[in-house]
Design a protein around this motif. Structure first.
Motif, PDB file in Angstrom:
ATOM      1  N   GLY A 136       7.535  -0.137  14.782  1.00 37.53           N
ATOM      2  CA  GLY A 136       7.284   0.082  13.362  1.00 37.53           C
ATOM      3  C   GLY A 136       7.859   1.357  12.806  1.00 37.53           C
ATOM      4  O   GLY A 136       7.758   1.600  11.601  1.00 37.53           O
ATOM      5  N   VAL A 143       8.372  -0.474   9.458  1.00 43.18           N
ATOM      6  CA  VAL A 143       7.517  -1.070   8.425  1.00 43.18           C
ATOM      7  C   VAL A 143       7.574  -0.226   7.164  1.00 43.18           C
ATOM      8  O   VAL A 143       8.003   0.936   7.185  1.00 43.18           O
ATOM      9  CB  VAL A 143       6.060  -1.194   8.912  1.00 43.18           C
ATOM     10  N   CYS A 145       5.332   0.422   3.319  1.00 48.04           N
ATOM     11  CA  CYS A 145       4.348   0.151   2.269  1.00 48.04           C
ATOM     12  C   CYS A 145       4.969   0.291   0.882  1.00 48.04           C
ATOM     13  O   CYS A 145       4.286   0.126  -0.126  1.00 48.04           O
ATOM     14  CB  CYS A 145       3.158   1.111   2.376  1.00 48.04           C
ATOM     15  N   CYS A 181       0.239  -1.636   0.532  1.00 50.12           N
ATOM     16  CA  CYS A 181       0.747  -1.915   1.885  1.00 50.12           C
ATOM     17  C   CYS A 181       0.709  -3.414   2.176  1.00 50.12           C
ATOM     18  O   CYS A 181       1.657  -3.974   2.753  1.00 50.12           O
ATOM     19  CB  CYS A 181      -0.065  -1.146   2.918  1.00 50.12           C
ATOM     20  N   ASP A 185       3.966  -6.085   3.011  1.00 49.25           N
ATOM     21  CA  ASP A 185       4.014  -6.569   4.396  1.00 49.25           C
ATOM     22  C   ASP A 185       4.417  -8.036   4.414  1.00 49.25           C
ATOM     23  O   ASP A 185       3.641  -8.921   4.783  1.00 49.25           O
ATOM     24  CB  ASP A 185       2.651  -6.362   5.051  1.00 49.25           C
ATOM     25  N   ARG A 189       4.103  -7.732   9.927  1.00 51.07           N
ATOM     26  CA  ARG A 189       4.220  -6.836  11.077  1.00 51.07           C
ATOM     27  C   ARG A 189       3.141  -5.752  11.113  1.00 51.07           C
ATOM     28  O   ARG A 189       2.809  -5.241  12.179  1.00 51.07           O
ATOM     29  CB  ARG A 189       5.600  -6.167  11.078  1.00 51.07           C
ATOM     30  N   LEU A 190       2.624  -5.388   9.939  1.00 54.81           N
ATOM     31  CA  LEU A 190       1.719  -4.236   9.897  1.00 54.81           C
ATOM     32  C   LEU A 190       0.533  -4.386  10.836  1.00 54.81           C
ATOM     33  O   LEU A 190       0.132  -3.423  11.492  1.00 54.81           O
ATOM     34  CB  LEU A 190       1.214  -4.010   8.465  1.00 54.81           C
ATOM     35  N   SER A 380       3.686   4.841   6.252  1.00 58.01           N
ATOM     36  CA  SER A 380       3.285   3.444   6.450  1.00 58.01           C
ATOM     37  C   SER A 380       2.851   3.194   7.888  1.00 58.01           C
ATOM     38  O   SER A 380       1.825   2.539   8.137  1.00 58.01           O
ATOM     39  CB  SER A 380       4.445   2.520   6.078  1.00 58.01           C
ATOM     40  N   ALA A 384      -0.864   2.103   9.284  1.00 57.45           N
ATOM     41  CA  ALA A 384      -1.033   0.860  10.032  1.00 57.45           C
ATOM     42  C   ALA A 384      -1.744   1.101  11.358  1.00 57.45           C
ATOM     43  O   ALA A 384      -2.705   0.403  11.699  1.00 57.45           O
ATOM     44  CB  ALA A 384       0.323   0.196  10.262  1.00 57.45           C
TER      45      ALA A 384
END
Length: 513
Positions: A136, A143, A145, A181, A185, A189-190, A380, A384
């Protein structure tokens, strides 16, 4: 409005300070044909451009891992790792996997960072130093947000809450961030960013590199990751050093609240520094006077900010300034400027030097864009992992009650660490409990801890030492700051940790430095 935007940008820079590595979203190429070679199932090649520019001696590779370990043959993601090979292959004894903390800290350049910090030749001979961007983060399936450069977001550490109404206001902001967020997503994946999954990734890396055992050095949140790995995979651990300890296998609400204790234990060192230099900085002739004057200044800034720096931001700036004794002088300069209500001097202090970092020019309202913040990925990933790892209180009243307690117990910073954040409104419940400490395994967890650390106070070292029992030894350092081995200059801790990594010398009992 202009000053408020500028202050938010300064804060954004500070929140992200110390998390090295790229936040770009482009994955690393597996091999460009230059300097490539295979170890296990891994082919080494060129690192991403931003990493190669900073550390051209490193080589990188991608390792596939399951997105969801409950579906090991399902969707995969790629973890990018880096390597600084042993400088003397005849003395090489394995890999030393590194983690700089966070969660959300990119670590591809960390092997080079350790060399620059003065890692002994014996360590560089003994190990291939392996850096990584955790899942991430950075170049490892990052990832987002969707945090924008102009968004009114003060980072992942909530602001100091002066009263219950301040907690209410923060709750509204935190709920919006949690919703944001979830909206960004798109690929789901979060929810799979957890410390347990990252620890499982470490073992996949070990296997891919063809190693029977994993050696590990983790700092700050990296201590929680190391503790999780040692608990999930005790038989494949070799030598582990966990430094500046969270005190558990995850960073949850109670871990965040420890910032208040850490600030109280570390501030006296700064107060002593400032009092000895009262004629230069004018902050107080005794440590007690420095503390009193600082608290009065913070309350004054709550009512009358100086160039956008209010009491909450000033408290955060001072908290970050306690991370190292090198931050004491610039922190004193900043407090001097704030005490004099000298806006120009405040701007200079925030622009010139640590603990703040360079300031960005403010953006006029008519030129605002939706460009992502350079800290979008860091923030992010932090959210997470911390929100997914453990259950957080969900009612505002709980945070109001705990803020009131911590404001009384730890007036320097406690009401910030216990304030509400987006985890209270996170859209996913934890998929599994936090990893339980496993004290049934080899005696190989060396716990290194400063006695005065603002972010991970000494209590964290004591807790993790007790939890691991005979598997661990604690090296207690009479030092100030966040980070000990190679990040501090304590010769005792340096010698103990180096001898352990190189020769396997295990202390017969806990060590006091």
């Amino acid at each position: 409005m202009e000053r408020g935007r500028r202050a938010r940008r300064w804060l954004a820079l500070i929140v992200a300070a110390g998390l090295a590595g790229s936040l770009l979203s482009t994955p690393a190429g597996a091999d460009d044909g230059a300097g490539s070679g295979s170890v296990g199932a891994v082919t080494w090649g060129a690192c991403p451009a931003d990493v190669a520019e900073k550390a051209p001696q490193l080589e990188c590779a991608e390792i596939p891992v399951p997105l969801d370990y409950d579906e090991p043959h399902g969707t995969t993601i790629k973890i990018t790792v880096s390597r600084q090979a042993s400088s003397d292959p005849a003395k090489r004894r394995g890999i030393l996997l590194l983690n700089p903390g966070g969660p959300g800290g990119a670590g591809l350049s960390q092997p080079a960072d350790l060399v620059n910090l003065g890692a002994p030749a014996s360590v560089l001979d003994s190990y291939d130093l392996i850096g990584m961007d955790p899942r991430g983060v950075g170049h490892s399936s990052p990832v987002s947000c969707g945090f924008t450069a102009d968004q009114d977001y003060r980072g992942n550490i909530p602001p100091f809450a002066a009263d219950a109404a301040a907690v209410e206001r923060q709750a509204e902001a935190a709920r919006k961030i949690a919703d944001q967020c979830a909206e960004h997503d798109q690929d789901g994946r979060l929810r799979h960013l957890t410390t347990a999954n990252t620890a499982r990734d470490l073992d996949r890396i070990r296997v891919a590199l063809g190693e029977q055992k994993l050696n590990f050095f983790g700092l700050s949140y990296g201590s929680a990751l190391g503790a999780a790995y040692a608990s999930l995979f005790p038989e494949t651990t070799d030598r582990l050093i966990i430094d500046s300890n969270v005190g558990d296998t995850h960073l949850g609400y109670e871990g965040m609240r420890q910032f208040g204790l850490g600030a109280e234990q570390t501030f006296p060192a700064f107060a002593k520094f400032a009092a000895a230099r009262h004629d230069a900085y004018g902050l107080g002739r005794t440590p007690a006077a420095v503390r009193r004057n600082y608290l009065e200044l913070a309350e004054r800034l709550d009512r009358e900010p100086v160039d956008g720096v209010d009491g909450a931001l000033a408290r955060f700036l001072v908290f970050v300034g306690l991370y190292s004794e090198k931050g004491f002088a610039p922190t004193a300069q900043l407090l001097q400027a704030l005490g004099d209500s000298d806006a120009a001097a405040v701007r200079r202090r925030l622009a010139e030097r640590p603990p703040v970092g360079p300031a960005q020019p403010s953006t006029p309202a008519e030129k605002k864009t939706d460009a992502l913040s350079p800290y979008d990925n860091t923030w992010s990933a932090f959210l997470a992992v911390t929100c997914n790892d453990s259950d957080w209180p969900e009612d505002v009243a709980t945070y109001q009650r705990e803020v009131a307690k911590d404001r009384a117990r730890f007036p320097l910073y406690g009401a910030a660490g216990s304030n509400i954040n987006p985890c209270a409104f996170w859209h996913h419940e934890p998929s599994e409990p936090p990893v339980a400490i496993n004290d049934n395994g080899p005696a190989n967890v060396l716990v290194v801890q400063n006695r005065r650390d603002p972010a991970t106070p000494y209590l964290g070292g004591l807790k993790i030492r007790q939890a691991f029992g005979d598997r661990a030894r604690l090296v207690s350092v009479d030092g100030v700051g966040h980070g000990v081995y190679l990040y501090d200059d304590d010769p005792c801790a340096m010698n103990v940790a180096t001898q352990y990594l190189v020769d396997g010398t295990w202390p017969r009992r806990d060590v006091t430095c």
